[in-house]
Design an enzyme around this catalytic site. Structure first.
Site, PDB file in Angstrom:
ATOM      1  N   GLU A 233     -17.097 -37.030  35.231  1.00 58.31           N
ATOM      2  CA  GLU A 233     -16.853 -37.534  37.010  1.00 58.31           C
ATOM      3  C   GLU A 233     -16.186 -37.604  37.474  1.00 58.31           C
ATOM      4  O   GLU A 233     -15.170 -37.970  37.079  1.00 58.31           O
ATOM      5  CB  GLU A 233     -17.976 -38.951  36.883  1.00 58.31           C
ATOM      6  CG  GLU A 233     -18.341 -39.101  37.855  1.00 58.31           C
ATOM      7  CD  GLU A 233     -18.936 -40.336  38.645  1.00 58.31           C
ATOM      8  OE1 GLU A 233     -20.163 -40.217  37.799  1.00 58.31           O
ATOM      9  OE2 GLU A 233     -18.987 -41.831  39.545  1.00 58.31           O
TER      10      GLU A 233
ATOM     11  N   ASP B 278     -16.048 -40.676  33.229  1.00 52.25           N
ATOM     12  CA  ASP B 278     -15.379 -40.699  35.238  1.00 52.25           C
ATOM     13  C   ASP B 278     -14.232 -41.343  34.436  1.00 52.25           C
ATOM     14  O   ASP B 278     -13.696 -41.861  34.224  1.00 52.25           O
ATOM     15  CB  ASP B 278     -16.553 -42.240  35.573  1.00 52.25           C
ATOM     16  CG  ASP B 278     -16.112 -42.124  37.244  1.00 52.25           C
ATOM     17  OD1 ASP B 278     -15.260 -41.567  37.614  1.00 52.25           O
ATOM     18  OD2 ASP B 278     -16.713 -43.126  37.672  1.00 52.25           O
TER      19      ASP B 278
ATOM     20  N   GLU C  75     -18.301 -39.355  45.302  1.00 54.14           N
ATOM     21  CA  GLU C  75     -18.250 -40.975  45.945  1.00 54.14           C
ATOM     22  C   GLU C  75     -17.382 -41.435  46.748  1.00 54.14           C
ATOM     23  O   GLU C  75     -17.353 -42.313  47.513  1.00 54.14           O
ATOM     24  CB  GLU C  75     -18.150 -42.096  44.470  1.00 54.14           C
ATOM     25  CG  GLU C  75     -16.908 -42.006  44.274  1.00 54.14           C
ATOM     26  CD  GLU C  75     -16.830 -42.769  42.804  1.00 54.14           C
ATOM     27  OE1 GLU C  75     -17.672 -42.402  41.772  1.00 54.14           O
ATOM     28  OE2 GLU C  75     -16.020 -44.153  42.773  1.00 54.14           O
TER      29      GLU C  75
ATOM     30  N   HIS D  71     -23.410 -42.571  44.157  1.00 55.34           N
ATOM     31  CA  HIS D  71     -22.764 -43.480  43.991  1.00 55.34           C
ATOM     32  C   HIS D  71     -23.497 -45.330  44.226  1.00 55.34           C
ATOM     33  O   HIS D  71     -22.952 -44.800  45.424  1.00 55.34           O
ATOM     34  CB  HIS D  71     -21.825 -43.355  43.845  1.00 55.34           C
ATOM     35  CG  HIS D  71     -20.371 -44.478  44.175  1.00 55.34           C
ATOM     36  ND1 HIS D  71     -19.885 -45.360  44.627  1.00 55.34           N
ATOM     37  CD2 HIS D  71     -20.121 -44.426  42.979  1.00 55.34           C
ATOM     38  CE1 HIS D  71     -19.027 -46.188  43.970  1.00 55.34           C
ATOM     39  NE2 HIS D  71     -18.840 -45.476  43.147  1.00 55.34           N
TER      40      HIS D  71
HETATM   41 MG   LIG Z   1     -17.434 -42.869  39.678  1.00 53.86          MG
END
Ligand SMILES: [Mg+2]
Length: 388
Positions: A240, A214, A266, A316
């Site tokens: 991500e 991420d 998210e 998320h």
């Molecule tokens: Mg994230």
């Protein structure tokens, strides 16, 4: 089931020094959330949560004020079961009657950000109330669940190249996780530094554990490509937010250029944003946050988009207990529901707020069976940590 009171609080729970972590969001010294309590005239209480920070150390004074001073008063006396009409009324504002009559959206100008975060909190609380009124868990009201337990992944991974392997293996040992996610991106400086950490992680985990990364949207498209090339042999399960959500064209360009699945969402809100992401082939995994994207109602709709476009839904859930539990119900009920994000950073907003322990064992987590969200909130914690 008329709504009698609506009360939001900025809850700020401190995190002990030894449990704090540092990322591109800085050092997380507290966990913050806007926690919403809606009570009906017959004495039922529903809990919701709204969010306006990607991490957990946000400012919530404005969101709480929006809920208490503007949206809350509009709800008093309304039928708490009218979940979708209330969602549309708050989203469309003064034109809601025209929108309803025409069957299409006519939103207020401030149709994203705090507005949808506030709608999210209200929506989650109304689903909690609906379930409690009917004696049914939310997943049942959404059409049933696919399983009694859901796969979960461990979300954390901030350690440097020398320690990341042990950190991620400690997650696997703690919950039997079959999938773990680590942070990369600007916090490491250059892409090669993140790549070193990812290679160390893969070497330590071996081939049998899914590994996700991420970047919190901190790479340029060019640096995301450099990084992806350097970790091409690490078999990443997803990458991500490689690039900021503000650069949608860049995200589309990146996904077209890589073999690594891309996870996004998210930072996005409403079915409209996610429909565009899906139609433009920007992502393989959609990650709406129930406390930011529009609540349980909207996360389910986004799940339908995911299913229709042959994508996966992995909300998320770096969140407080109301949003986390909301996510469990949606993942269980949505055909595209894939996996639960389980924070391995300190998260008192889940573990202190919920009276019952929230645990992952053998890499899975139970879908709540009790009515509503299936969440019993410790109101003493809310009272003690309300920020004034
Ligand atoms: Mg994230």
């Amino acid at each position: 089931m008329r709504i009698k009171s609506v009360e939001a609080r900025w809850v700020q729970i401190p995190i002990a020094q030894e449990q704090q972590h540092v990322s591109d969001f800085g050092r997380l010294r507290t966990f913050d959330a806007a926690i919403l309590r809606i009570e009906t005239e017959d004495g039922l209480v529903g809990w919701g949560e709204g969010k306006n920070a990607a991490g957990s150390a946000g400012q919530y004074a404005a969101l709480v004020h929006l809920l208490n001073a503007e949206f809350g008063p509009r709800l008093i006396g309304q039928d708490a079961a009218a979940i979708t009409p209330i969602w549309e009324r708050l989203y469309n504002g003064v034109r809601h009657q025209g929108a309803a009559a025409r069957g299409h959206t006519m939103p207020e100008l401030a149709r994203r950000g705090l507005s949808v975060a506030a709608i999210s909190a209200i929506d989650i609380a109304l689903w909690d109330l609906r379930g409690k009124a009917l004696g049914e868990p939310v997943w049942s009201l959404l059409g049933g669940r696919s399983a009694e337990r859901l796969p979960a992944y461990a979300s954390g991974g901030w350690a440097d190249a020398g320690a990341i392997g042990d950190q991620l293996k400690s997650y696997v040992d703690a919950g039997g996780f079959g999938a773990v996610k680590m942070r990369v991106g600007s916090m490491d400086g250059a892409p090669h530094a993140s790549a070193d950490r990812v290679r160390a992680a893969r070497a330590a985990l071996g081939p049998g554990i899914d590994l996700m990364v991420d970047a919190h949207g901190t790479y340029t498209v060019a640096d995301a490509k450099r990084f992806a090339a350097m970790v091409a042999d690490c078999d990443l399960a997803w990458f991500e937010e490689p690039v900021t959500a503000d650069d949608r064209a860049g995200l589309i360009e990146f996904r077209a250029a890589t073999h690594i699945p891309v996870a996004l969402g998210e930072s996005e809100a409403t079915r409209f944003d996610f429909a565009d992401l899906a139609a433009r082939r920007a992502a393989d995994v959609l990650q709406p946050d129930p406390a930011f994207c529009g609540g349980i109602t909207e996360t389910m709709r986004i799940g339908t988009i995911a299913s229709a476009f042959n994508l996966r839904l992995a909300p998320h859930l770096w969140a407080g207990a109301p949003a986390f539990f909301a996510g469990l119900h949606v993942i269980a009920a949505a055909p595209a529901g894939a996996i639960v994000e389980f924070s391995l950073g300190a998260n008192p907003m889940i573990h202190d707020l919920s009276r019952a322990p929230v645990r992952v064992t053998d890499g899975t987590i139970a879908v709540p069976d009790a009515p509503g969200l299936g969440l019993e909130i410790d109101e003493d914690i809310i009272a003690r940590y309300t920020k004034r």
